[in-house]
Write an enzyme that holds these catalytic residues in place. Structure first.
Site, PDB file in Angstrom:
ATOM      1  NE  ARG A 110     -60.756  15.243 -78.028  1.00  0.00           N
ATOM      2  CZ  ARG A 110     -60.155  14.898 -76.895  1.00  0.00           C
ATOM      3  NH1 ARG A 110     -60.713  14.010 -76.086  1.00  0.00           N
ATOM      4  NH2 ARG A 110     -59.006  15.434 -76.546  1.00  0.00           N
ATOM      5  CD  GLN A 140     -52.013  16.298 -73.865  1.00  0.00           C
ATOM      6  OE1 GLN A 140     -53.213  16.178 -73.744  1.00  0.00           O
ATOM      7  NE2 GLN A 140     -51.228  16.598 -72.839  1.00  0.00           N
ATOM      8  CG  ASP A 228     -51.698   8.361 -75.212  1.00  0.00           C
ATOM      9  OD1 ASP A 228     -52.475   8.334 -74.228  1.00  0.00           O
ATOM     10  OD2 ASP A 228     -52.058   8.756 -76.347  1.00  0.00           O
ATOM     11  CB  CYS A 267     -51.763  13.183 -73.173  1.00  0.00           C
ATOM     12  SG  CYS A 267     -52.499  11.655 -73.794  1.00  0.00           S
TER      13      CYS A 267
HETATM   14  N1   CP Z   1     -55.443  14.568 -72.875  1.00  0.00           N
HETATM   15  C1   CP Z   1     -56.691  14.802 -73.347  1.00  0.00           C
HETATM   16  O1   CP Z   1     -56.905  15.317 -74.453  1.00  0.00           O
HETATM   17  O2   CP Z   1     -57.675  14.469 -72.461  1.00  0.00           O
HETATM   18  P1   CP Z   1     -59.232  14.412 -72.758  1.00  0.00           P
HETATM   19  O3   CP Z   1     -59.484  13.276 -73.708  1.00  0.00           O
HETATM   20  O4   CP Z   1     -59.845  14.184 -71.404  1.00  0.00           O
HETATM   21  O5   CP Z   1     -59.677  15.721 -73.369  1.00  0.00           O
HETATM   22  N1  NVA Z   2     -54.283   8.691 -77.885  1.00  0.00           N
HETATM   23  C1  NVA Z   2     -55.430   8.966 -77.061  1.00  0.00           C
HETATM   24  C2  NVA Z   2     -55.337  10.338 -76.487  1.00  0.00           C
HETATM   25  C3  NVA Z   2     -56.481  10.720 -75.588  1.00  0.00           C
HETATM   26  C4  NVA Z   2     -56.349  12.112 -75.075  1.00  0.00           C
HETATM   27  C5  NVA Z   2     -56.697   8.803 -77.879  1.00  0.00           C
HETATM   28  O1  NVA Z   2     -56.722   9.242 -79.033  1.00  0.00           O
HETATM   29  O2  NVA Z   2     -57.655   8.218 -77.370  1.00  0.00           O
END
Ligand code: CP
Ligand code: NVA
Length: 310
Positions: A110, A140, A228, A267
Site C-alpha cells: 500500500r 477493492q 467513497d 469501500c
Molecule cells: N477499503 C479499504 O481498503 O480499507 P482499509 O483502508 O481499511 O484497508
Molecule cells: N479513497 C480512499 C480509499 C480508502 C480505502 C483513500 O485512498 O483513502
C-alpha cells in the site's frame, strides 16, 4: 525463472483472468460458509508460502483480509510498516524488492505513489499486489464485483453509478467496466474528476462510461450506487473538498432516484453524515458489510492467481 504474475491494476488483467479470480473468490466463500474465521480451507493451497505486506498508509480491511486470507490458505504473512523498515531511511524500493523476493513468495504494497509499486514490481522476482495507491485500488474492486454478483448474479448490463470523488477506487471501477460489460455513470465535482486519460483509455477499448457533474443524472435508475470518502489518504485540500462535495452525498432521497432494488456500496471507511448518511449505510440496500467481508475472499483469489494456483 518465469516472470512473476503481478496484480497491479485491473486494466492489466485479461477478462478470463478477472473472471477466474472472481469465480475462485465466490467458490472459496461458499465452501467455508459458517466456519470459524481462522480455520484453514480444506486444500490449504498456500501451505509453505509467505506473504509480506508493506504499508505506507493506514489500513484496517486490507491488512486483516490479507492476514486472515493467508491463514485460511495455509500460509503465513508478515506485516511491515514502511517507516519501520529501511525504506523509511532511504533504501530504494528496487533493493527492497530484490531482498524481499528472496525471502517471501509474494509482496503486497500500500503506497503513496503508484510508481513506487510499479518500480517495486519491476525489480521483484516474487508477485507484487497493489494494496492501494494514489491512483488505484484493484483489490477493492474484486470484492465490490463479488458483492454485485452475489446480489444480481451478473454485473454485465448493469448500471453502476459513482457519486463523489474521481479517486483511486473509481479508477479501478473504470478499469473493470469494459472487461465485465457494465455501464458506469460517473458524477464528480468539476475540479475532482478522474484523470481524463483513464476515461479515454477505457472508452478506447469500448467501455460504456458517462461522465458528468450531475449526481441526479448519474444515479437515475442505477442498479448499483457507489461512493467513497471525499478526502482520501494523502489529500491535503480538505476545506475545498468539503465545500465542493455536498451535492454528491448519498442520502435516502438520492437513493430513491436509483432503481428500486439498487445496491449501495462503499469501500469503507465511511464518513457518516458526509458522503453517506447512516440511513443508507445501515439500511436494507447497503451491501457495504458484505463488501468488507468479501475482501477476504477476493484477496485469497488474487493471491492464488498471483502464485499460479488458478
Ligand atoms: N477499503 C479499504 O481498503 O480499507 P482499509 O483502508 O481499511 O484497508
Ligand atoms: N479513497 C480512499 C480509499 C480508502 C480505502 C483513500 O485512498 O483513502
Amino acid at each position: 525463472m518465469s516472470a512473476p504474475r503481478h496484480f497491479l491494476d485491473i486494466s492489466q488483467l485479461s477478462r478470463a483472468d478477472l473472471r477466474a479470480i472472481l469465480e475462485e473468490g465466490h467458490r472459496r466463500k461458499r465452501a467455508r460458509a459458517g466456519w470459524s474465521k481462522a480455520k484453514r480451507d480444506e486444500d490449504a493451497p498456500l501451505d509453505g508460502h509467505a506473504l509480506a505486506m508493506i504499508f505506507q498508509k493506514n489500513s484496517t480491511r486490507t491488512r486483516v483480509s490479507f492476514e486472515i486470507g493467508m491463514i485460511q490458505l495455509g500460509g503465513v504473512s508478515i506485516v511491515l510498516n514502511a517507516n519501520d523498515t529501511q525504506l523509511g531511511r532511504g533504501e530504494t524500493v528496487e533493493d527492497t524488492a530484490r531482498v524481499l523476493s528472496r525471502m517471501v513468495d509474494a509482496v503486497m504494497i500500500r503506497a503513496n505513489n503508484h510508481q513506487d509499486v510499479v518500480d517495486f514490481a519491476a525489480a521483484s522476482d516474487a508477485p507484487v499486489i497493489n494494496g492501494l495507491t494514489d491512483l488505484s485500488h484493484p483489490c477493492q474492486i474484486i470484492a465490490d464485483l463479488m458483492t454485485i454478483e452475489e446480489r444480481f448474479g451478473d454485473v454485465a448490463g448493469k448500471t453502476v453509478a459513482w457519486l463523489g470523488d474521481g479517486n483511486n477506487v473509481l479508477a479501478s471501477f473504470v478499469h473493470a467496466a469494459e472487461k465485465l460489460k457494465f455501464k458506469l455513470r460517473i458524477a464528480t465535482p468539476a475540479n475532482y474528476a478522474l484523470r481524463s486519460q483513464e476515461i479515454a483509455a477505457a472508452k478506447a477499448v469500448g467501455a460504456d462510461i458517462d461522465v458528468s457533474t450531475d449526481a441526479q443524472r448519474a444515479i437515475a435508475g442505477a442498479d448499483v450506487v457507489v461512493t467513497d470518502t471525499w478526502v482520501s489518504m494523502g489529500d491535503t485540500d480538505k476545506d475545498e473538498r468539503m465545500a465542493a462535495f455536498p451535492p454528491f452525498a448519498v442520502d435516502e432521497a438520492m437513493m430513491q432516484r436509483a432503481a428500486k432494488d439498487a445496491l449501495f456500496l462503499h469501500c469503507l471507511p465511511a464518513h457518516r453524515g458526509e458522503e453517506v448518511t447512516d440511513a443508507v449505510l445501515d439500511g436494507p440496500q447497503s451491501g457495504a458489510w458484505d463488501e468488507a467481508e468479501n475482501r477476504i475472499h477476493a484477496q485469497k483469489a488474487v493471491l492464488l492467481w498471483c502464485l499460479g494456483k488458478l
